[in-house]
Structure formats: C-alpha cells, structure tokens
Design a protein around this motif. Structure first.
Motif, PDB file in Angstrom:
ATOM      1  N   ARG A 153      39.716  25.894  18.236  1.00 33.23           N
ATOM      2  CA  ARG A 153      40.413  25.686  16.969  1.00 33.23           C
ATOM      3  C   ARG A 153      39.640  26.367  15.832  1.00 33.23           C
ATOM      4  O   ARG A 153      40.226  26.952  14.934  1.00 33.23           O
ATOM      5  CB  ARG A 153      40.581  24.198  16.668  1.00 33.23           C
ATOM      6  CG  ARG A 153      41.322  23.958  15.352  1.00 33.23           C
ATOM      7  CD  ARG A 153      41.373  22.506  14.940  1.00 33.23           C
ATOM      8  NE  ARG A 153      41.989  22.395  13.627  1.00 33.23           N
ATOM      9  CZ  ARG A 153      43.295  22.222  13.430  1.00 33.23           C
ATOM     10  NH1 ARG A 153      44.109  22.159  14.458  1.00 33.23           N
ATOM     11  NH2 ARG A 153      43.767  22.129  12.198  1.00 33.23           N
ATOM     12  N   ALA A 154      38.299  26.285  15.894  1.00 37.31           N
ATOM     13  CA  ALA A 154      37.477  26.964  14.891  1.00 37.31           C
ATOM     14  C   ALA A 154      37.722  28.468  14.917  1.00 37.31           C
ATOM     15  O   ALA A 154      37.767  29.133  13.871  1.00 37.31           O
ATOM     16  CB  ALA A 154      35.999  26.660  15.125  1.00 37.31           C
ATOM     17  N   MET A 162      40.730  35.848  21.429  1.00 36.46           N
ATOM     18  CA  MET A 162      41.428  35.003  20.458  1.00 36.46           C
ATOM     19  C   MET A 162      42.026  35.813  19.314  1.00 36.46           C
ATOM     20  O   MET A 162      42.517  35.237  18.339  1.00 36.46           O
ATOM     21  CB  MET A 162      40.454  33.961  19.891  1.00 36.46           C
ATOM     22  CG  MET A 162      39.894  32.988  20.908  1.00 36.46           C
ATOM     23  SD  MET A 162      41.138  31.851  21.565  1.00 36.46           S
ATOM     24  CE  MET A 162      41.447  30.829  20.134  1.00 36.46           C
ATOM     25  N   ASP A 163      42.009  37.136  19.422  1.00 36.63           N
ATOM     26  CA  ASP A 163      42.488  37.977  18.330  1.00 36.63           C
ATOM     27  C   ASP A 163      44.018  37.953  18.197  1.00 36.63           C
ATOM     28  O   ASP A 163      44.548  38.345  17.151  1.00 36.63           O
ATOM     29  CB  ASP A 163      42.009  39.424  18.511  1.00 36.63           C
ATOM     30  CG  ASP A 163      42.351  39.981  19.883  1.00 36.63           C
ATOM     31  OD1 ASP A 163      42.219  39.242  20.870  1.00 36.63           O
ATOM     32  OD2 ASP A 163      42.755  41.149  19.960  1.00 36.63           O
ATOM     33  N   LYS A 164      44.730  37.468  19.212  1.00 40.07           N
ATOM     34  CA  LYS A 164      46.198  37.388  19.142  1.00 40.07           C
ATOM     35  C   LYS A 164      46.671  35.948  18.909  1.00 40.07           C
ATOM     36  O   LYS A 164      47.869  35.681  18.920  1.00 40.07           O
ATOM     37  CB  LYS A 164      46.820  37.926  20.427  1.00 40.07           C
ATOM     38  CG  LYS A 164      46.405  39.343  20.807  1.00 40.07           C
ATOM     39  CD  LYS A 164      46.852  40.371  19.776  1.00 40.07           C
ATOM     40  CE  LYS A 164      46.478  41.782  20.230  1.00 40.07           C
ATOM     41  NZ  LYS A 164      46.838  42.801  19.219  1.00 40.07           N
ATOM     42  N   SER A 165      45.752  35.036  18.729  1.00 43.84           N
ATOM     43  CA  SER A 165      46.112  33.622  18.606  1.00 43.84           C
ATOM     44  C   SER A 165      46.708  33.319  17.239  1.00 43.84           C
ATOM     45  O   SER A 165      46.522  34.063  16.271  1.00 43.84           O
ATOM     46  CB  SER A 165      44.873  32.741  18.823  1.00 43.84           C
ATOM     47  OG  SER A 165      43.879  33.033  17.843  1.00 43.84           O
ATOM     48  N   ASN A 166      47.425  32.212  17.145  1.00 42.18           N
ATOM     49  CA  ASN A 166      47.960  31.752  15.870  1.00 42.18           C
ATOM     50  C   ASN A 166      46.853  31.061  15.081  1.00 42.18           C
ATOM     51  O   ASN A 166      46.068  30.293  15.640  1.00 42.18           O
ATOM     52  CB  ASN A 166      49.118  30.763  16.100  1.00 42.18           C
ATOM     53  CG  ASN A 166      50.298  31.423  16.786  1.00 42.18           C
ATOM     54  OD1 ASN A 166      50.595  32.586  16.549  1.00 42.18           O
ATOM     55  ND2 ASN A 166      50.952  30.680  17.666  1.00 42.18           N
ATOM     56  N   TYR A 167      46.809  31.328  13.790  1.00 35.39           N
ATOM     57  CA  TYR A 167      45.729  30.749  12.993  1.00 35.39           C
ATOM     58  C   TYR A 167      46.124  29.375  12.459  1.00 35.39           C
ATOM     59  O   TYR A 167      47.299  29.030  12.350  1.00 35.39           O
ATOM     60  CB  TYR A 167      45.328  31.678  11.846  1.00 35.39           C
ATOM     61  CG  TYR A 167      46.340  31.816  10.736  1.00 35.39           C
ATOM     62  CD1 TYR A 167      46.358  30.931   9.664  1.00 35.39           C
ATOM     63  CD2 TYR A 167      47.264  32.857  10.741  1.00 35.39           C
ATOM     64  CE1 TYR A 167      47.276  31.067   8.634  1.00 35.39           C
ATOM     65  CE2 TYR A 167      48.188  33.001   9.723  1.00 35.39           C
ATOM     66  CZ  TYR A 167      48.180  32.106   8.670  1.00 35.39           C
ATOM     67  OH  TYR A 167      49.093  32.231   7.662  1.00 35.39           O
ATOM     68  N   VAL A 168      45.094  28.568  12.171  1.00 36.10           N
ATOM     69  CA  VAL A 168      45.287  27.249  11.562  1.00 36.10           C
ATOM     70  C   VAL A 168      44.604  27.252  10.203  1.00 36.10           C
ATOM     71  O   VAL A 168      43.807  28.139   9.886  1.00 36.10           O
ATOM     72  CB  VAL A 168      44.712  26.130  12.457  1.00 36.10           C
ATOM     73  CG1 VAL A 168      45.502  26.007  13.745  1.00 36.10           C
ATOM     74  CG2 VAL A 168      43.237  26.388  12.766  1.00 36.10           C
ATOM     75  N   HIS A 169      44.912  26.232   9.383  1.00 31.74           N
ATOM     76  CA  HIS A 169      44.463  26.242   7.996  1.00 31.74           C
ATOM     77  C   HIS A 169      43.159  25.477   7.758  1.00 31.74           C
ATOM     78  O   HIS A 169      42.672  25.437   6.623  1.00 31.74           O
ATOM     79  CB  HIS A 169      45.562  25.675   7.095  1.00 31.74           C
ATOM     80  CG  HIS A 169      46.798  26.525   7.069  1.00 31.74           C
ATOM     81  ND1 HIS A 169      46.877  27.706   6.370  1.00 31.74           N
ATOM     82  CD2 HIS A 169      48.000  26.374   7.697  1.00 31.74           C
ATOM     83  CE1 HIS A 169      48.082  28.242   6.540  1.00 31.74           C
ATOM     84  NE2 HIS A 169      48.777  27.458   7.343  1.00 31.74           N
ATOM     85  N   ASN A 170      42.600  24.859   8.770  1.00 31.09           N
ATOM     86  CA  ASN A 170      41.302  24.198   8.607  1.00 31.09           C
ATOM     87  C   ASN A 170      40.511  24.319   9.902  1.00 31.09           C
ATOM     88  O   ASN A 170      41.090  24.428  10.987  1.00 31.09           O
ATOM     89  CB  ASN A 170      41.468  22.724   8.204  1.00 31.09           C
ATOM     90  CG  ASN A 170      42.533  22.002   8.992  1.00 31.09           C
ATOM     91  OD1 ASN A 170      42.708  22.265  10.181  1.00 31.09           O
ATOM     92  ND2 ASN A 170      43.260  21.109   8.347  1.00 31.09           N
ATOM     93  N   PRO A 171      39.176  24.323   9.819  1.00 29.34           N
ATOM     94  CA  PRO A 171      38.367  24.576  11.014  1.00 29.34           C
ATOM     95  C   PRO A 171      38.350  23.435  12.015  1.00 29.34           C
ATOM     96  O   PRO A 171      38.011  23.634  13.177  1.00 29.34           O
ATOM     97  CB  PRO A 171      36.961  24.813  10.434  1.00 29.34           C
ATOM     98  CG  PRO A 171      36.977  24.111   9.115  1.00 29.34           C
ATOM     99  CD  PRO A 171      38.366  24.224   8.590  1.00 29.34           C
TER     100      PRO A 171
END
Length: 277
Positions: A194-195, A123-132
C-alpha cells in the motif's frame, strides 16, 4: 541542513567530486574519522569578516556554498589544484537526491529513484492511493499468518527506507513495517505494498526550502499511547523545520512502557529536546 541554510539566504550550492578517491595508494598522513578535538573553537565558524563558505564532505563528494562567490571560486580552484577533482558546477544531483535550485528556494526529491523502485518491484502499473497507510490499521507479529519471502520483504522495506531521506510523510509506515522483517507475513506485505501504491501517485513529492529571512528553527513532536498491540509501548515522532522545510524527522517506538498518556508525551518531548540540542 546545509541545503535549508543555503536556501534561506539565497545562496547557490556547488558540487565537487574526487577522482579515484580509493585508488591513490597508501596514506602516510594521519586521517581523522571525526574532527580532532580543538580543531575549531566551539561556537565559531571559519569566516573572513562577514563572508562565509560552508563545505560539506561525504566520502568523495563535496558540496560548497556561501555568501561570497569569489571565496567559493578560490576554494574550488584550490581543491582542483591540490587533488584530482571534477568540478560539477551547480549541484543538481547528490547521493540519489535531485536538487532544483530556484530564485525562491531549493527543492529536493527522489522522483527518479521512486520510479525505479516501483519498476523494480512491479508496482509501476498499480493504482495509487491517497495515504501511505489505511486509517486504524494495527500491525502485530501475525504468528499464524501466511509467511512471505523474507529476503523480498527486506528488499522492499530497505528500498523504502532510503526514500525517507526526502519523504517524512512515509517515515511512520516504513518504520512500522521494519519491525517485522524477521518473520513477515502477507499482512505485513500488504501494508508495504500500500505504501508503494501511495508512492505511485506521489513520486514527485519532496521538500521545498524557501528563501526567507526567518532564522527560526521550529520543532513538532507527538506520541500515541500504548499503540503497539503486543508490548503496549508507545511511538514517538518529531519533525524539525528550517526555511519552512523539514530537515530532521523520526518515528520510533519508545524504549519503555509508559503508564499514562502524559508520560508518553514527556518521553517524546525529551527525545525531541535532545535532537534540538
């Protein structure tokens, strides 16, 4: 707790490590797993006048702090004389926690562990989200859902559980996901991933304990009402702050079904009060 206490007073924390702790032959002494009754009088601390040294022990790792550098030096030297010890100096890394000691306080995080966790699960290349966790998501057993590898899911959740040692912001979603480790489905895996995506953008987050004069212990507690869609049980949560940083936190499903919002709040408050005591 020791880190917050030391940060509040501007103390330095040192670290000692026992060499070959499990290779020293058979013990002839009595070893207490818990401190024997009566060893220290209740409410008293070991002191020399106004000076104090605090020692915390975890298996073969010791951290030492206090308000008298001479006493700390004497303790460290006596331990090295009595046992095979490595003096690691100022604490920088302890049980997977990175520790940054600054003049204005102490910052702890698990950024290295978080980065390794993301790489491990791809998951190190995944796009991040702003909440867990997405707002309004309700998990259930999803008995008709597509099953996923149980071992893989447990590894994911278990790895995230260790991360919550410095990440109270992830406590709720990790606790919720852990309820479904026996028969996980794609629905549950989606929440866990997602977390991880949230972690991707917040891997440097941690807890900062400020240096300040306020000795107050602050607690916050809350609960939802009948939040679990299957058994209608509520979830309690609390967090305790010292030196403006969290020292204890929890997110747990209540053991009984509350019949009102007031009852669920009382159960949460009682749990928080027990932790405070």
């Amino acid at each position: 707790m020791v880190v917050a206490f030391a940060a509040q007073r501007g103390w330095t924390i040192y670290q000692l490590d026992v060499k070959s702790a499990f290779l020293n032959g058979e013990l002839t002494e009595i070893v207490f797993v818990e401190q024997p009754s009566g060893y220290v009088q209740k409410g008293n601390r070991e002191r020399q006048g106004k000076n104090m040294v605090i020692v915390s022990l975890y298996v073969d790792d010791l951290i030492v702090s206090g308000n008298d550098e001479l006493m700390i030096i004497e303790f460290r030297e006596s331990m090295k004389h009595e046992f095979g010890m490595t003096d690691l100096g100022k604490m920088r890394y302890f049980l997977g926690l990175e520790v940054l000691q600054r003049p204005d306080g102490i910052f702890i995080n698990q950024s290295k562990y978080a980065s390794e966790l993301l790489r491990r699960f791809g998951m190190d290349k995944s796009n991040y989200v702003h909440n867990p966790m997405a707002l309004g998501v309700k998990l259930n057993k999803d008995e008709d859902g597509v099953k996923v590898d149980k071992t893989y899911y447990k590894q994911l959740v278990g790895s995230l559980m260790y991360l919550t040692a410095t990440r109270p912001d992830m406590m709720f979603v990790v606790s919720l996901a852990s309820r479904y480790m026996e028969n996980p489905t794609e629905l549950h895996l989606k929440v866990v991933k997602r977390a991880l995506r949230y972690l991707k953008g917040t891997s440097g987050f941690g807890i900062f304990y400020k240096r300040e004069d306020d000795d107050g212990l602050i607690a916050y507690t809350d609960s939802d009402y009948a939040g679990n869609v299957e058994d209608r049980k509520s979830t309690s949560g609390y967090v305790f702050l010292l030196s403006s940083g969290a020292i204890s936190w929890s997110s747990n499903k209540q053991p009984v079904v509350s019949l009102s919002t007031t009852e669920s709040e009382f159960i949460a408050a009682a749990s928080c009060a027990c932790q405070a005591m």
